[in-house]
Design an enzyme around this catalytic site. Structure first.
Site, mmCIF file in Angstrom:
data_model
loop_
_atom_site.group_PDB
_atom_site.id
_atom_site.type_symbol
_atom_site.label_atom_id
_atom_site.label_comp_id
_atom_site.label_asym_id
_atom_site.label_seq_id
_atom_site.Cartn_x
_atom_site.Cartn_y
_atom_site.Cartn_z
ATOM 1 N N ARG A 1 -17.449 17.198 10.266
ATOM 2 C CA ARG A 1 -17.732 16.548 8.989
ATOM 3 C C ARG A 1 -19.212 16.301 8.766
ATOM 4 O O ARG A 1 -19.629 15.986 7.654
ATOM 5 C CB ARG A 1 -16.970 15.215 8.894
ATOM 6 C CG ARG A 1 -15.564 15.344 8.368
ATOM 7 C CD ARG A 1 -14.935 13.980 8.074
ATOM 8 N NE ARG A 1 -14.565 13.267 9.290
ATOM 9 C CZ ARG A 1 -15.180 12.198 9.765
ATOM 10 N NH1 ARG A 1 -16.226 11.701 9.124
ATOM 11 N NH2 ARG A 1 -14.767 11.612 10.868
ATOM 12 N N TYR B 1 -17.179 18.029 -19.434
ATOM 13 C CA TYR B 1 -16.165 18.624 -18.566
ATOM 14 C C TYR B 1 -14.975 17.677 -18.454
ATOM 15 O O TYR B 1 -15.134 16.484 -18.203
ATOM 16 C CB TYR B 1 -16.759 18.915 -17.198
ATOM 17 C CG TYR B 1 -15.754 19.340 -16.168
ATOM 18 C CD1 TYR B 1 -14.935 20.446 -16.389
ATOM 19 C CD2 TYR B 1 -15.599 18.633 -14.982
ATOM 20 C CE1 TYR B 1 -13.986 20.831 -15.453
ATOM 21 C CE2 TYR B 1 -14.667 19.015 -14.040
ATOM 22 C CZ TYR B 1 -13.858 20.112 -14.288
ATOM 23 O OH TYR B 1 -12.926 20.492 -13.368
ATOM 24 N N ASP C 1 -25.164 17.950 -15.393
ATOM 25 C CA ASP C 1 -24.251 18.999 -14.940
ATOM 26 C C ASP C 1 -24.820 20.330 -15.412
ATOM 27 O O ASP C 1 -24.852 20.626 -16.601
ATOM 28 C CB ASP C 1 -22.865 18.756 -15.534
ATOM 29 C CG ASP C 1 -21.818 19.728 -15.015
ATOM 30 O OD1 ASP C 1 -22.188 20.849 -14.613
ATOM 31 O OD2 ASP C 1 -20.622 19.386 -15.050
ATOM 32 N N LYS D 1 -17.836 28.154 -10.285
ATOM 33 C CA LYS D 1 -18.062 28.929 -11.503
ATOM 34 C C LYS D 1 -19.143 29.985 -11.293
ATOM 35 O O LYS D 1 -18.951 30.896 -10.489
ATOM 36 C CB LYS D 1 -18.399 27.979 -12.658
ATOM 37 C CG LYS D 1 -17.487 26.757 -12.782
ATOM 38 C CD LYS D 1 -16.042 27.115 -13.033
ATOM 39 C CE LYS D 1 -15.192 25.931 -13.499
ATOM 40 N NZ LYS D 1 -15.055 24.819 -12.559
#
Length: 357
Positions: free
Chosen positions: A45, A96, A167, A192
């Site tokens: 992690r 979004y 964003d 994306k």
């Protein structure tokens, strides 16, 4: 080299192993959950060399320190976790959908308050910044494709003592670098355009604030919003051709927008002049639904930024804002030959426009 590398070169070369004999050109995928004690990694992690390569490359493109996350939404929720109890977040009403849903949930639970703004009304956005802790926006917005006066909004937010998140999923660092405009944090759904092949879920945050980056990494270590090494490797592989894909998608989008503007069925064509996203508005939801069922090349799908062209009627999602027209179809223009894309799309539009019977 004395001169800084240009973005296309950075996309190809950043995050690679050193140029030494017998070094691979591409870093290997490190599939490890545990490391031998005594170093900086210790446990899966806390870090992974494959994440680091992707983070180095995207950080170089955006001009800051990058942290990768398991998905775009994992990055979104990690950033919203920075907001203190009861603080105000300013966000465009057209954003979004996952961001709006997350904010709505947090507001419902009394964690924060949200002020929705019309991003095209700069004065109203600036006024809303007055007592905000966080100002969050996209430019262009999803799916309305509205463009912000980013410098004015960022300056107003900072004057009010608020942090700014931008964003940058739609434009990527090749077309817009929010940190250079003064933003504190840049968000990406790397699913994306960055990865670009519709086969990865990955998110990323980039900042120049080292203290903030350290806080975010510490929380990522604890919360476990970490990407898989294979996903990070695929995203980095996709990043190598980002400049070529963006160039082609943008050229295709501009040409399609020009042709669509003359189609008699459409009530509106939205294209901000940058990027590969176009939104068109048909008179009714039924016509829009028929359109997305009438093509051979264009894929009816909810994501975007892949090499293939896709589209969808956004209001089919119940959580999409009511101010988005029922007949709006968001087009993610891919890298195919524009003539083939136009032939497929125009025949479908003509079919919708033609009276039945």
């Amino acid at each position: 080299m004395a001169e800084p590398l240009r973005p296309a070169t950075t996309a190809v070369h950043a995050g690679r192993p050193p140029h030494e004999p017998d070094q691979p050109l591409n870093g290997p995928i490190t599939m490890a959950s545990t490391y031998v004690a005594g170093g900086d990694l210790e446990y899966g992690r806390y870090g992974n060399p494959t994440w680091t390569a992707f983070e180095d490359a995207l950080g170089a493109l955006e001009g800051g320190r990058c942290l990768a996350y398991a998905s775009g939404m994992a990055a979104v929720t990690s950033l919203l976790d920075l907001v203190a109890l009861g603080d105000k977040v300013v966000v465009p009403r057209h954003s979004y959908n996952g961001t709006l849903v997350s904010l709505g949930d947090l507001e419902l639970r009394g964690r924060l308050s949200t002020t929705l703004v019309d991003l095209t009304d700069t004065d109203a956005v600036v006024a809303a910044c007055e007592d905000a802790a966080l100002v969050w926006f996209e430019s262009p917005t999803n799916p309305a494709l509205e463009v912000a006066d980013a410098p004015a909004i960022i300056a107003a937010a900072h004057d009010a003592g608020a942090r700014v998140v931008v964003d940058n999923t739609f434009l990527t660092p090749l077309l817009q670098k929010p940190l250079d405009l003064g933003a504190d944090l840049v968000l990406h759904s790397a699913t994306k355009y960055l990865a670009g092949h519709s086969d990865v879920q990955l998110g990323a945050v980039v900042t120049r604030d080292e203290e903030l980056a350290t806080v975010l990494k510490g929380r990522r270590d604890v919360q476990g919003n970490t990407p898989g090494p294979f996903e990070a490797w695929l995203a980095l592989r996709g990043l190598r051709t980002l400049h070529l894909r963006v160039e082609r998608a943008q050229a295709n989008a501009a040409e399609l927008a020009r042709r669509l503007a003359d189609h008699p069925l459409l009530t509106e064509v939205r294209y901000p002049g940058l990027g590969g996203m176009v939104s068109i508005v048909l008179p009714t939801a039924d016509q829009a639904d028929l359109l997305v069922r009438s093509t051979a090349l264009w894929v009816h799908a909810t994501s975007l930024g892949g090499v293939e062209s896709s589209f969808e009627r956004r209001r089919r999602w119940k959580s999409e804002p009511a101010t988005i027209p029922e007949g709006l179809v968001r087009l993610s223009v891919g890298v195919e030959d524009v003539e083939d894309l136009w032939a497929d799309l125009s025949q479908a539009l003509d079919g919708v426009a033609r009276p039945s019977g």
